[in-house]
Write a protein that holds these residues in place. Structure first.
Motif, PDB file in Angstrom:
ATOM      1  N   ARG A  50      -1.773   5.134  -6.133  1.00 46.73           N
ATOM      2  CA  ARG A  50      -2.636   6.169  -5.550  1.00 46.73           C
ATOM      3  C   ARG A  50      -2.411   6.269  -4.042  1.00 46.73           C
ATOM      4  N   SER A  51      -1.396   5.575  -3.562  1.00 48.67           N
ATOM      5  CA  SER A  51      -1.070   5.670  -2.136  1.00 48.67           C
ATOM      6  C   SER A  51      -0.095   6.830  -1.932  1.00 48.67           C
ATOM      7  N   HIS A  52      -0.353   7.675  -0.937  1.00 49.77           N
ATOM      8  CA  HIS A  52       0.589   8.760  -0.646  1.00 49.77           C
ATOM      9  C   HIS A  52       1.990   8.208  -0.423  1.00 49.77           C
ATOM     10  N   PHE A  53       2.049   7.106   0.341  1.00 48.08           N
ATOM     11  CA  PHE A  53       3.333   6.690   0.895  1.00 48.08           C
ATOM     12  C   PHE A  53       4.118   5.887  -0.124  1.00 48.08           C
ATOM     13  N   GLN A  54       3.420   4.946  -0.792  1.00 47.06           N
ATOM     14  CA  GLN A  54       4.091   4.234  -1.867  1.00 47.06           C
ATOM     15  C   GLN A  54       4.433   5.204  -2.998  1.00 47.06           C
ATOM     16  N   ARG A  76      -8.021  13.042  -8.991  1.00 44.39           N
ATOM     17  CA  ARG A  76      -9.130  12.599  -9.817  1.00 44.39           C
ATOM     18  C   ARG A  76      -9.691  13.779 -10.618  1.00 44.39           C
ATOM     19  N   ASP A  78     -10.245  13.249  -5.094  1.00 48.46           N
ATOM     20  CA  ASP A  78      -9.554  12.101  -4.517  1.00 48.46           C
ATOM     21  C   ASP A  78      -8.256  11.836  -5.285  1.00 48.46           C
ATOM     22  N   HIS A  79      -7.546  10.804  -4.851  1.00 52.00           N
ATOM     23  CA  HIS A  79      -6.214  10.526  -5.403  1.00 52.00           C
ATOM     24  C   HIS A  79      -6.286  10.137  -6.880  1.00 52.00           C
ATOM     25  N   ASN A 113      -8.113   4.567 -16.091  1.00 52.99           N
ATOM     26  CA  ASN A 113      -9.061   4.271 -15.016  1.00 52.99           C
ATOM     27  C   ASN A 113     -10.470   4.693 -15.431  1.00 52.99           C
ATOM     28  N   ASP A 157      -8.853   9.284 -14.387  1.00 50.97           N
ATOM     29  CA  ASP A 157      -7.605   9.953 -14.022  1.00 50.97           C
ATOM     30  C   ASP A 157      -6.793  10.310 -15.264  1.00 50.97           C
TER      31      ASP A 157
END
Lengths: 486, 421
Positions: free
Chosen positions: B120-124, B332, B342-343, B378, B382
């Protein structure tokens, strides 16, 4: 003084500042290394008068569309910051401000979309002393706290108006808490990915519920502004449990509290994040890449040592930075020119090396966009992808073209300054290589430069020839791959 | 987090060998003789696209109960039929051009794409989609690995990145991809004029031929300079491109205009990279409001892709083109208290092109909140993936680029039901 000491001071000023103006270099060369580092970190002893010089003769120029309004016009705010980088006598304060701007990367455009362009500039860049409502923009807050306590910086950023818009904290309501800020404070501002769980994000969102904005100051007055307030009605009051310790006794649960006391939840979490060993290591590694070297992974000995200093000093960034700048890794000559310069570093250093009278920072702002860096507009909350990412072909062309613009602008000054050093093409070349302080160039490259000076006819040293060739050489040197390293 | 990306070095001397592609007139000749090439355009939707607002299960009551303020009303969606699980689906009302392309059978929508235990991380997340490797997301990009596999001599314009800096997905071991954000600004300036400027440019070109191969970081920058000089003239030709339609004046619209120009001028590019951002809609998502945030995202997407599609069709290039989208995650299912999302996890990928077999691939999530609901994860928060995103990549690599997906992607991710090409 020995040349090796000069190289060390130049290295220090490229990293702890943005290169050196001739007067700066003169000043720092007279100091020992420790004196120089102490002067840099104890910058509050140096008067901060730089903004008073904006628009004065002898300084780099600014171009404004109307009255210069850095508190309400983002293009002017960008020029003011660049002006400070060129002319401030507190170089480390500006460098740390840039470090924090990238660390807590906040983008102007989203804020302008929410609140309008003048207000967004205000919350990003206004000085409290010039704002009718005494609004201190985010960059001013970071500048004021450039070497402050990291825990205090975190608390300031968590209650910063621009940040509360940027990461949506202003909308964090108790019924369905909002995760944006909670995630990024753990992932990007403190511990780093891998050191928290998804349930930690959900708990963090509840912790910061009610950390919102409200209007302050008389309605319809210019002093009217948005500011942080803790809204107990929107705070979710039940206990929040994390996967990592929150309190000194190892407890992982922030207890249920009355809504009126609920702001303490966020303070407890911020204290825990500031004191985390993961945060210490994350910051130490980031400081290594920014100040020491991008060649290879951060030195584990450096990371361990700086992380320990950070924790022992209770997160005091001044203590940490003094240690960074005096570390063996920083002082190792292999760290010289071991970082890919950021566009802003390249531009400011070129101005300091080549000259600035008659040059307007407005053209630097536009050029920096093509190089991939617009101040107050990082690509996302992770900041700029530094290192090799800066060096796409298009961005490299933009750097070469900025060097051309600056050289063309400075051709008369250059021709004047090289007089007496230009009896031969080689003398001219050697003088300009010294002025631009490049790392040692390979012989083949030096030969190409010398061939260029000889290429269009016999050497006479006439004014016209000096103007053409010194501008051409400055373009080639500042546009060379070697010059892109700091 | 980005250690490897920052310290990553293009390998070997090969990267710095000057590689001249066929001169312009040969390219033009080849095209005139009917030679065709295949172009892949990869479009990144930055921030995490809320695909439930883009492709709406408008008969699912849970969609409306879980999104009380940000659902698209059933009466407003652009209905495109039902998928194999008989879920009725409709496009966001602003996607009128995409609806038309779907109706022409040239738009495929692959539902519930993602991977197990999605970040759920943008960068990862972006790193994982870029490398096609959820376990080690710091390596080379999957498109970079494809470009490395192109047999030499490699055209310096084999890849074209329309953004200012190098995205992870294009990072390659030996191939440098030029970044050409603005074709008109992609030129070499001089402080001098005439012959003086010409000898100066010649010196600059010669300087960057002295690549210090023993110093990889410096050599990398030499490579960038070389790449710039090798591509200047052909990019200048693209700047003269006269499209057959008016492209919207958005970043995406103008980027796709340049892409179409590159194709029309036959500069030999195989992979184009374009991006459009703003999908991180945590608050005030305003799906239905004209000029609202998600509504505008759909407008930008629709108008740019519509113009691109029509331009290519008019230029006779549509059959040579495939465009694929990705985003780091979906969002979400339940809206948050800020009228945003949210992510989340799985999302929808789009594939568009003249030879694409359009339609709905995969099945939609069922949005009820039963924790045992197999289409969700989750605690039913999700969307759970059904199609590994690498299966989509595999189809693109095998079926369109004509390369071997097993070696490019480091495993066999082929999925027989993905017949979009």
């Amino acid at each position: 003084m020995a040349r090796s000491a000069d190289l060390q001071i130049e290295h220090l000023l490229r990293r702890a500042g943005f290169g050196a103006r001739p007067d700066e270099l003169e000043n720092y060369r007279a100091m020992s290394l420790v004196q120089a580092v102490d002067t840099l970190v104890n910058y509050t002893l140096v008067p901060d008068t730089v903004d008073g010089h904006i628009g004065k003769p002898g300084y780099v120029g600014i171009t404004s569309n109307g009255p210069f309004s850095p508190q309400s016009n983002i293009a002017d705010a960008r020029q003011r910051w660049l002006f400070r980088m060129v002319h401030s006598d507190r170089p480390l304060q500006e460098k740390m401000t840039l470090f924090w701007h990238n660390h807590f990367a906040t983008g102007y455009n989203k804020i302008a979309g929410a609140l309008g362009a003048p207000e967004a500039t205000r919350y990003m860049a206004a000085k409290a002393s010039e704002d009718p409502g005494h609004v201190r923009g985010q960059i001013e807050m970071l500048r004021d706290n450039a070497l402050a306590n990291f825990r205090d910086i975190l608390l300031n950023i968590a209650t910063d108006t621009a940040m509360l818009v940027w990461l949506d904290g202003r909308d964090n309501k108790k019924a369905k808490p909002q995760e944006n800020f909670a995630r990024e404070i753990m992932e990007l501002f403190t511990m780093g990915v891998g050191h928290y769980t998804e349930p930690d994000v959900y708990a963090g969102a509840r912790v910061f519920s009610g950390w919102n904005l409200q209007g302050a100051g008389a309605v319809n007055a210019t002093a009217r502004h948005q500011e942080f307030y803790y809204n107990p009605d929107q705070h979710e009051t039940t206990a929040k449990t994390f996967s990592f310790p929150i309190y000194g006794d190892g407890s992982r649960t922030i207890p249920a509290r009355a809504a009126s006391q609920g702001m303490q939840d966020g303070i407890d979490l911020i204290n825990a994040l500031a004191g985390s060993r993961n945060t210490a290591r994350y910051l130490a590694a980031k400081l290594y890449r920014f100040f020491v070297s991008e060649l290879g992974d951060p030195d584990p000995a450096f990371v361990n040592h700086i992380a320990t200093v950070y924790l022992q000093s209770r997160y005091d960034m001044k203590t940490v930075m003094r240690e960074v700048l005096l570390s063996t890794q920083f002082l190792d000559s292999r760290a010289y020119f071991a970082r890919y310069s950021w566009p802003v570093e390249f531009v400011v250093r070129a101005l300091k090396d080549v000259g600035w009278t008659g040059f307007s920072l407005n053209s630097a702002v536009a050029a920096m966009g093509n190089m991939g860096q617009i101040l107050f507009e990082p690509p996302d909350v992770a900041g700029w992808d530094a290192g090799q990412t800066w060096f796409s072909t298009g961005a490299m062309l933009a750097r070469m073209n900025f060097a051309a613009t600056l050289a063309a602008n400075q051709r008369f000054n250059l021709a004047k300054s090289v007089k007496g050093y230009a009896q031969t093409p080689e003398a001219l070349l050697s003088h300009l290589l010294g002025a631009l302080a490049t790392p040692t160039l390979d012989n083949a490259v030096v030969a190409e430069l010398a061939n260029y000076v000889r290429a269009t006819g016999a050497w006479t040293g006439s004014d016209a020839q000096l103007q053409a060739k010194s501008a051409g050489l400055v373009h080639l040197i500042a546009g060379s791959p070697e010059y892109q390293f700091v | 987090m980005k250690v490897t990306r920052r310290t990553f070095v293009r390998g070997g001397v090969a990267a710095f060998t000057v590689t001249f592609a066929a001169p312009d007139f040969l390219c033009d000749l080849a095209r005139a003789q009917g030679a065709h090439t295949r172009n892949l355009v990869v479009l990144y939707l930055g921030g995490g696209n809320d695909s439930l607002s883009m492709l709406v299960p408008y008969n699912d009551p849970s969609y409306y109960s879980r999104r009380p303020t940000i659902a698209v009303p059933a009466g407003r969606v652009l209905q495109i039929g039902s998928d194999s699980s008989r879920v009725a689906l409709g496009l966001h009302p602003r996607l009128t051009d995409l609806k038309a392309i779907f109706d022409q059978g040239r738009l495929a929508l692959v539902q519930r794409t993602g991977y197990n235990n999605q970040s759920r991380s943008h960068f990862q997340g972006t790193d994982i989609w870029s490398t096609a490797d959820p376990n080690n997301s710091q390596g080379l990009g999957w498109l970079g690995r494809y470009l490395d596999s192109v047999p030499p001599p490699v055209n310096a314009l084999v890849g074209w990145n329309t953004t200012g800096s190098m995205p992870h997905v294009l990072q390659a071991a030996t191939v440098g991809v030029p970044a050409i954000a603005d074709v008109r600004a992609y030129a070499f300036a001089s402080p001098n004029v005439g012959n003086e400027a010409a000898v100066e440019k010649a010196a600059a070109v010669r300087i960057c031929s002295h690549v210090p191969v023993d110093r990889p970081a410096l050599a990398f920058v030499y490579g960038s300079s070389q790449g710039a000089f090798e591509t200047l003239d052909r990019v200048a030709a693209v700047a003269n491109y006269a499209p057959s339609v008016v492209y919207p004046n958005t970043g995406l619209g103008q980027a796709l205009r340049a892409v179409a120009g590159g194709m029309a001028k036959a500069i030999g590019t195989k992979v184009f990279y374009v991006t459009t951002g703003g999908f991180d809609t945590h608050s005030a998502q305003n799906v239905n409001l004209i000029n609202g945030s998600y509504y505008n995202l759909m407008a930008t997407l629709n108008d740019a892709l519509g113009a691109f599609y029509n331009d290519l069709k008019n230029q006779g290039l549509l059959d040579d083109t495939m465009l694929v989208t990705f985003s780091e995650f979906g969002r979400r299912i339940s809206e948050n208290g800020s009228a945003g999302t949210d992510h989340g996890a799985a999302s929808v990928m789009m594939v568009m092109g003249g030879r694409v077999n359009g339609g709905l691939y995969g099945t939609a999530p069922v949005l009820n909140t039963d924790p045992a609901n197999p289409t969700l994860e989750n605690n039913a928060g999700d969307v759970h993936y059904e199609t590994d995103f690498r299966s989509v990549y595999a189809r693109v690599v095998d079926g369109w680029l004509g390369a071997d997906s097993k070696s490019i992607l480091g495993g066999d991710f082929r999925k027989a039901t993905l017949t979009f090409i």
